[in-house]
Design a protein around this motif. Sequence first.
Motif, PDB file in Angstrom:
ATOM      1  N   SER A   1       0.996  -1.070  -0.128  1.00 32.73           N
ATOM      2  CA  SER A   1      -0.051  -0.026  -0.030  1.00 32.73           C
ATOM      3  C   SER A   1       0.697   1.258   0.124  1.00 32.73           C
TER       4      SER A   1
ATOM      5  N   PHE B   1      11.734  -8.662  -0.748  1.00 33.26           N
ATOM      6  CA  PHE B   1      11.189  -8.549   0.588  1.00 33.26           C
ATOM      7  C   PHE B   1      11.738  -9.200   1.816  1.00 33.26           C
TER       8      PHE B   1
ATOM      9  N   ALA C   1       2.475 -12.449   5.342  1.00 32.20           N
ATOM     10  CA  ALA C   1       1.631 -12.947   6.533  1.00 32.20           C
ATOM     11  C   ALA C   1       0.452 -11.957   6.912  1.00 32.20           C
TER      12      ALA C   1
ATOM     13  N   LEU D   1      -4.396 -16.861   8.599  1.00 29.05           N
ATOM     14  CA  LEU D   1      -3.910 -16.877   7.358  1.00 29.05           C
ATOM     15  C   LEU D   1      -2.216 -16.333   7.618  1.00 29.05           C
TER      16      LEU D   1
ATOM     17  N   ALA E   1       0.803 -18.775   6.154  1.00 29.52           N
ATOM     18  CA  ALA E   1       1.967 -18.172   5.346  1.00 29.52           C
ATOM     19  C   ALA E   1       3.133 -18.413   5.707  1.00 29.52           C
TER      20      ALA E   1
ATOM     21  N   GLN F   1       1.073 -22.884  -2.434  1.00 27.21           N
ATOM     22  CA  GLN F   1      -0.248 -22.865  -2.384  1.00 27.21           C
ATOM     23  C   GLN F   1      -0.918 -24.093  -1.403  1.00 27.21           C
TER      24      GLN F   1
ATOM     25  N   PHE G   1     -19.697 -20.696   5.800  1.00 22.36           N
ATOM     26  CA  PHE G   1     -18.341 -20.061   5.277  1.00 22.36           C
ATOM     27  C   PHE G   1     -18.786 -18.452   5.919  1.00 22.36           C
TER      28      PHE G   1
ATOM     29  N   ASP H   1      -1.335 -10.122 -10.656  1.00 22.08           N
ATOM     30  CA  ASP H   1      -1.585 -10.442  -9.424  1.00 22.08           C
ATOM     31  C   ASP H   1      -1.751 -12.011  -9.651  1.00 22.08           C
TER      32      ASP H   1
ATOM     33  N   LYS I   1     -10.287 -16.210  -5.528  1.00 15.12           N
ATOM     34  CA  LYS I   1     -11.219 -16.315  -6.728  1.00 15.12           C
ATOM     35  C   LYS I   1     -11.689 -17.613  -7.076  1.00 15.12           C
TER      36      LYS I   1
ATOM     37  N   LEU J   1      -4.040  -7.458  -4.503  1.00 13.74           N
ATOM     38  CA  LEU J   1      -3.001  -6.476  -4.168  1.00 13.74           C
ATOM     39  C   LEU J   1      -3.655  -4.690  -4.427  1.00 13.74           C
ATOM     40  N   THR J   2      -3.387  -3.945  -3.628  1.00 12.08           N
ATOM     41  CA  THR J   2      -3.501  -2.624  -3.656  1.00 12.08           C
ATOM     42  C   THR J   2      -3.304  -2.224  -5.146  1.00 12.08           C
TER      43      THR J   2
ATOM     44  N   ALA K   1     -17.460 -14.847  -0.856  1.00  8.29           N
ATOM     45  CA  ALA K   1     -18.009 -15.899  -1.926  1.00  8.29           C
ATOM     46  C   ALA K   1     -19.446 -16.093  -1.831  1.00  8.29           C
TER      47      ALA K   1
HETATM   48  C1  B1M Z   1     -15.520 -11.753  -8.873  1.00  2.00           C
HETATM   49  O1  B1M Z   1     -16.050 -11.438  -7.629  1.00  2.00           O
HETATM   50  C2  B1M Z   1     -15.590 -11.634  -6.636  1.00  2.00           C
HETATM   51  C3  B1M Z   1     -16.319 -11.420  -5.332  1.00  2.00           C
HETATM   52  C4  B1M Z   1     -15.462 -11.984  -4.146  1.00  2.00           C
HETATM   53  C5  B1M Z   1     -14.366 -11.968  -4.210  1.00  2.00           C
HETATM   54  C6  B1M Z   1     -13.538 -12.025  -5.390  1.00  2.00           C
HETATM   55  C7  B1M Z   1     -14.144 -11.814  -6.635  1.00  2.00           C
HETATM   56  N1  B1M Z   1     -12.273 -12.374  -4.990  1.00  2.00           N
HETATM   57  C8  B1M Z   1     -12.239 -12.465  -3.751  1.00  2.00           C
HETATM   58  N2  B1M Z   1     -13.320 -12.233  -3.300  1.00  2.00           N
HETATM   59  C9  B1M Z   1     -13.655 -12.318  -1.740  1.00  2.00           C
HETATM   60  O2  B1M Z   1     -14.086 -13.624  -1.661  1.00  2.00           O
HETATM   61  C10 B1M Z   1     -13.105 -14.423  -1.222  1.00  2.00           C
HETATM   62  C11 B1M Z   1     -13.734 -15.519  -0.302  1.00  2.00           C
HETATM   63  O3  B1M Z   1     -14.806 -14.856   0.700  1.00  2.00           O
HETATM   64  C12 B1M Z   1     -12.196 -13.526  -0.362  1.00  2.00           C
HETATM   65  O4  B1M Z   1     -11.143 -13.584  -1.116  1.00  2.00           O
HETATM   66  P1  B1M Z   1      -9.720 -13.315  -0.518  1.00  2.00           P
HETATM   67  O5  B1M Z   1      -8.681 -13.688  -1.646  1.00  2.00           O
HETATM   68  O6  B1M Z   1      -9.705 -11.975   0.169  1.00  2.00           O
HETATM   69  O7  B1M Z   1      -9.516 -14.475   0.614  1.00  2.00           O
HETATM   70  C13 B1M Z   1      -9.073 -15.717   0.605  1.00  2.00           C
HETATM   71  C14 B1M Z   1     -10.046 -16.752   0.691  1.00  2.00           C
HETATM   72  C15 B1M Z   1      -7.886 -15.822   1.685  1.00  2.00           C
HETATM   73  N3  B1M Z   1      -6.859 -15.002   1.641  1.00  2.00           N
HETATM   74  C16 B1M Z   1      -5.578 -15.241   0.753  1.00  2.00           C
HETATM   75  O8  B1M Z   1      -5.635 -16.497   0.156  1.00  2.00           O
HETATM   76  C17 B1M Z   1      -4.429 -14.357   0.742  1.00  2.00           C
HETATM   77  C18 B1M Z   1      -3.569 -14.810   1.875  1.00  2.00           C
HETATM   78  C19 B1M Z   1      -2.363 -14.113   1.921  1.00  2.00           C
HETATM   79  C20 B1M Z   1      -1.552 -14.744   3.133  1.00  2.00           C
HETATM   80  C21 B1M Z   1      -1.246 -14.202   0.811  1.00  2.00           C
HETATM   81  C22 B1M Z   1      -0.863 -15.452   0.137  1.00  2.00           C
HETATM   82  C23 B1M Z   1      -1.589 -16.995   0.330  1.00  2.00           C
HETATM   83  C24 B1M Z   1       0.009 -15.435  -1.109  1.00  2.00           C
HETATM   84  N4  B1M Z   1       0.519 -14.117  -1.486  1.00  2.00           N
HETATM   85 CO1  B1M Z   1       0.048 -12.393  -1.053  1.00  2.00          CO
HETATM   86  N5  B1M Z   1      -0.899 -12.943   0.253  1.00  2.00           N
HETATM   87  C25 B1M Z   1      -1.472 -12.129   0.962  1.00  2.00           C
HETATM   88  C26 B1M Z   1      -2.386 -12.316   2.162  1.00  2.00           C
HETATM   89  C27 B1M Z   1      -2.255 -12.253   3.764  1.00  2.00           C
HETATM   90  C28 B1M Z   1      -3.488 -12.246   4.495  1.00  2.00           C
HETATM   91  N6  B1M Z   1      -3.226 -12.267   5.853  1.00  2.00           N
HETATM   92  O9  B1M Z   1      -4.510 -12.204   4.024  1.00  2.00           O
HETATM   93  C29 B1M Z   1      -1.452 -10.545   0.653  1.00  2.00           C
HETATM   94  C30 B1M Z   1      -2.774 -10.360  -0.255  1.00  2.00           C
HETATM   95  N7  B1M Z   1      -0.205 -10.574  -0.106  1.00  2.00           N
HETATM   96  C31 B1M Z   1       0.482  -9.571  -0.329  1.00  2.00           C
HETATM   97  C32 B1M Z   1       1.569  -9.464  -0.995  1.00  2.00           C
HETATM   98  C33 B1M Z   1       2.272  -8.022  -0.728  1.00  2.00           C
HETATM   99  C34 B1M Z   1       2.208 -10.159  -1.787  1.00  2.00           C
HETATM  100  N8  B1M Z   1       1.601 -11.793  -2.023  1.00  2.00           N
HETATM  101  C35 B1M Z   1       2.367 -12.278  -3.010  1.00  2.00           C
HETATM  102  C36 B1M Z   1       2.144 -13.507  -3.223  1.00  2.00           C
HETATM  103  C37 B1M Z   1       1.618 -14.501  -2.567  1.00  2.00           C
HETATM  104  C38 B1M Z   1       1.489 -16.036  -2.677  1.00  2.00           C
HETATM  105  C39 B1M Z   1       1.806 -16.327  -4.015  1.00  2.00           C
HETATM  106  C40 B1M Z   1       2.786 -16.394  -1.838  1.00  2.00           C
HETATM  107  C41 B1M Z   1       0.313 -16.547  -1.900  1.00  2.00           C
HETATM  108  C42 B1M Z   1      -0.883 -16.572  -2.968  1.00  2.00           C
HETATM  109  C43 B1M Z   1      -1.353 -17.984  -2.978  1.00  2.00           C
HETATM  110  C44 B1M Z   1      -2.394 -18.117  -4.076  1.00  2.00           C
HETATM  111  N9  B1M Z   1      -2.440 -19.159  -4.922  1.00  2.00           N
HETATM  112  O10 B1M Z   1      -3.538 -17.469  -4.078  1.00  2.00           O
HETATM  113  C45 B1M Z   1       3.374 -11.204  -3.836  1.00  2.00           C
HETATM  114  C46 B1M Z   1       2.744 -10.821  -4.926  1.00  2.00           C
HETATM  115  C47 B1M Z   1       2.577 -11.818  -6.090  1.00  2.00           C
HETATM  116  C48 B1M Z   1       1.610 -11.460  -7.060  1.00  2.00           C
HETATM  117  N10 B1M Z   1       2.229 -10.651  -8.027  1.00  2.00           N
HETATM  118  O11 B1M Z   1       0.190 -11.555  -6.883  1.00  2.00           O
HETATM  119  C49 B1M Z   1       3.477 -10.245  -2.552  1.00  2.00           C
HETATM  120  C50 B1M Z   1       3.827  -8.763  -3.340  1.00  2.00           C
HETATM  121  C51 B1M Z   1       4.504 -10.426  -1.507  1.00  2.00           C
HETATM  122  C52 B1M Z   1       5.844 -11.217  -1.668  1.00  2.00           C
HETATM  123  N11 B1M Z   1       6.528 -11.072  -0.696  1.00  2.00           N
HETATM  124  O12 B1M Z   1       6.347 -11.452  -2.848  1.00  2.00           O
HETATM  125  C53 B1M Z   1      -0.052  -8.310   0.639  1.00  2.00           C
HETATM  126  C54 B1M Z   1      -0.851  -7.410  -0.036  1.00  2.00           C
HETATM  127  C55 B1M Z   1      -0.792  -6.236   0.472  1.00  2.00           C
HETATM  128  C56 B1M Z   1      -1.547  -5.057  -0.205  1.00  2.00           C
HETATM  129  N12 B1M Z   1      -1.986  -3.948   0.371  1.00  2.00           N
HETATM  130  O13 B1M Z   1      -1.801  -5.014  -1.556  1.00  2.00           O
HETATM  131  C57 B1M Z   1      -0.963  -9.462   1.591  1.00  2.00           C
HETATM  132  C58 B1M Z   1      -2.173  -8.716   2.370  1.00  2.00           C
HETATM  133  C59 B1M Z   1      -0.093  -9.778   2.880  1.00  2.00           C
HETATM  134  C60 B1M Z   1       0.596  -8.634   3.372  1.00  2.00           C
HETATM  135  N13 B1M Z   1       1.988  -8.534   3.389  1.00  2.00           N
HETATM  136  O14 B1M Z   1       0.193  -7.588   3.979  1.00  2.00           O
HETATM  137  C61 B1M Z   1     -12.974 -12.072  -0.651  1.00  2.00           C
HETATM  138  O15 B1M Z   1     -11.763 -11.189  -0.893  1.00  2.00           O
END
Ligand code: B1M
Lengths: 623, 213
Positions: free
Chosen positions: A239, A342, A389, A507, A511, A605, B52, B99, B105, B149-150, B198
């Motif tokens: 961010s 990172f 994380a 989560l 991680a 993953q 969920f 992303d 998703k 990601l933001t 979801a």
């Molecule tokens: C179509 O309509 C819809 C409707 C609803 C929708 C929807 C679409 N999509 C989602 N929803 C909604 O429904 C879902 C279920 O209810 C919800 O989906 P979510 O996706 O929100 O929730 C999931 C069910 C569970 N949540 C997740 O799966 C995300 C968990 C965390 C731990 C996370 C993970 C697992 C990963 N990551 Co990433 N990761 C983090 C996350 C930290 C955290 N504590 O949350 C976050 C998202 N990551 C972050 C970061 C920085 C990164 N990640 C990265 C990489 C990864 C992994 C690949 C290692 C892995 C992803 C594995 C995968 N295959 O998805 C990198 C970027 C990669 C890239 N280019 O995308 C990297 C840049 C970091 C790095 N060190 O390299 C942060 C983002 C910060 C920000 N402000 O953008 C982060 C918040 C962690 C942090 N450090 O603060 C709703 O949002």
Amino acid sequence: MKKENQHKIIFLPANRTGYFEHGITVRDAALELGIIIESDCAGIGSCAKCKVEIKQGADSPTIVEQQLLTPDELKKGVRLACQSSVSADCMCLVRTTLKPEEVRIMTEGLLTDIDLNPDIQKVLVQITPAQLGEKYFDFERIIESLQHQGYGISDYDFQVTRDVARTLRTNDYRITAVIERERLIAVEPGDTTQVLYGVVVDIGTTTVAIKLVNLVTGDVAAVNSAANPQAAHGADVVSRLNYIIQHPGGLKRLNQLIIKLINALIRNLADEAGIKLDMIYKIVLAGNTVMQHIALNIDPRHLAHKPYAPAFQGPATLAAVSLGIKINPHGICYAIPNLACFVGSDITSVLTILALDKQDEFQLAIDMGTNGEMVIGSKDRLLCCSSPAGPAWEGACITWGVRAVYGAIERAEIENDELHFRTIGDGDPVGICGSGLIDIVCEFLRAGVIDKSGRILNPVQLPTDKISRLTDFVAGGKNGSRELKITEIDNSNSITVSQDDIREIQLAKGAIAAGVSILIAEVNISPDDIAAVYIAGAFGNHIRAQDVLDLGLIAKISPEKIKFIGNAALTGAEAILRSGKARERAEQIAKKIEYIEIADEPAFQDSFVESLHFPIESKRSES
Amino acid sequence: MTNYNELQECIIKGNRIKARELTQECLDNGNPAKEILDEGLIPGMAVVGKKFQDGEYFIPEMLVSARALNIGLGILKPLLEASDVKPVAKVLVGTVKGDIHDIGKNLVAIMLRGSGFEIIDAGVDVSPEKFVQMAKESGADILGLSALLTTTMTAMKDTVDAFQADGSRDKIKIMIGGAPVTTDYAEKIGADGYAPNAAIAVEMAKTLVGGSR
Ligand code: B1M
């Protein structure tokens, strides 16, 4: 002196006065004077924690203040420091400022055999007055004298040549030379060799920790910490990067926020130790890669997108004034080298005081920050990665989460079906910091109130023989979910841990666990083969070895192997300040460490999802 | 009338083996595929979605249920197609450019599939052009975009804009979600809907197609 269109503000009880442009917020004005008014929302006007009393000359309250303050408060002149701006001379009473002793930062770490032999040194030089006919250049004679004493000088700050003549003659040709490695940076009149200080700063995304060290005695003179004010522009590094990308001047703004905070913290430490800022000649900076780029005013925007290229690894040695850091004007800033995009200089610091790279057997170090950064190593190989994380460990994104501040629940234990907890400074509970949160989750897990999937069990579904007094803690929370009621703070509010909070922890820990398992697989060993696990973090108190296992951060290993090392980044940076050898070691580590990008690891993953559960057999069976 | 409670329970508990057995058994008993879907699998998945949303279930439980669902759907699919049963609507889902987070998703896709939608999954790091192309090829009614990601949220706007530029914006409803995304953002970039999780994504998708037909 007061200029036109400026207003005079006196801050009490600190009794600091300054003159400020019309319209500056009280919070910003306070920070300029080294007064940190803490808040949760980092100044966006939503938490109402930055209450101050303005005695005279206040402007009229804003709409936000009218909403967030009671009529009584408004009548008394209570204002929100982040909202009220200065429109006349005024006096401002600050009650909410945290006192240093109210903030807990774990300062212990492993400072083994780090001798006190800093890069910055003071040397006494006594020369005889020049005689007519001799070679009598003042500056060169000082260099010569230093050389005689065994201090080879290969470089100098040109300003010294301007100061030297007067300094020599006002003090009987007796001066103190200040040397940073082979560079002469300043001369002071007389013998001041017994007065030399340095500071170390660990710039975390969420928390900034700082320490003042007496470099003559080796004693720590004072320690402090504060919330990173950049948080107003995003909770995590991505961010912040986004803010820089989206806003012209964003880098400058974030840079100024952190530099001002560092200056305020240094000023407070100096006051506490009763020393002058001029006595501080060195500042050592540690922090994650993005934080360090911002502090050094280097554009980090390319870290936001693949392939996440940092502009700079470091190390860097530069004049502290060039960064606007207020220590001695000749003072030096040393930025510890980063390891990867990172994995920052905070981890370099941790590795400097551990000995992962010197052992036959593999050891593991984990820094549980917003980015979980981890390293596995033996004398043959040193390998790091970072796992996203999230900020849960430091209390962000958690309903009642707070940093490790006064009144934060830092420890909790269930005994005979009763929950006992302790707060930092034994204050009235204000929230839960990382260590408290981990304790609570693990204790309720072990008690069977939370099951291994992380679900808070519904007491009515438990067979009667399984219902204990503990299930009284379970209450109905937001939309159909349950929560744990930890303690009441007044008639209408209780500190709780919600089901969503537990999910955040899952989560975050998932991680980290997935990152650990990738490292272990990469070096081709099994978890049993790991000789020691070091856990660092700024979450308040120690976390128990059993909690590390029950969270599942690492697969079953014997608990004796797990050691908690507190804010080891700060301790490591301190070692680098104290010792040139430690600094060299940090630089070597930065050269040789390998990095794995876990986003590219297909195994991540599955491992992450598998690690979301708690590997614990509850005392009670599931309903 | 067959009692579908047991089949529903298999989906809720994620019992794959039993889900296979029971789906087959229902067919063998002469129940129409559409009925098994509408009264067994879909209501089962609705309970999963509710759990969920209420915090009872988390990601692993959802994935386990999804596997049981997929087994049932796999058995029914050829029969549904043969009897010309149409899905509620076709949804193209994907994570936006830059992303690679796909767990959220995938959960959305699971819940939609479990509610009778047909899912075409474009995967992760999908460019706006690719979305436009795939939408055309598949004839999708809804596009579901996810971003975690933001810094990649902006790619959602780029994708909406790409449909606009292509002239096919009015042929598709666009729904967005992911941790940093908000209703405001959806409105700002001209998407048709936003869902915070979801379970709500399913309701939103239903509203979106309901509105267009
Ligand atoms: C179509 O309509 C819809 C409707 C609803 C929708 C929807 C679409 N999509 C989602 N929803 C909604 O429904 C879902 C279920 O209810 C919800 O989906 P979510 O996706 O929100 O929730 C999931 C069910 C569970 N949540 C997740 O799966 C995300 C968990 C965390 C731990 C996370 C993970 C697992 C990963 N990551 Co990433 N990761 C983090 C996350 C930290 C955290 N504590 O949350 C976050 C998202 N990551 C972050 C970061 C920085 C990164 N990640 C990265 C990489 C990864 C992994 C690949 C290692 C892995 C992803 C594995 C995968 N295959 O998805 C990198 C970027 C990669 C890239 N280019 O995308 C990297 C840049 C970091 C790095 N060190 O390299 C942060 C983002 C910060 C920000 N402000 O953008 C982060 C918040 C962690 C942090 N450090 O603060 C709703 O949002």
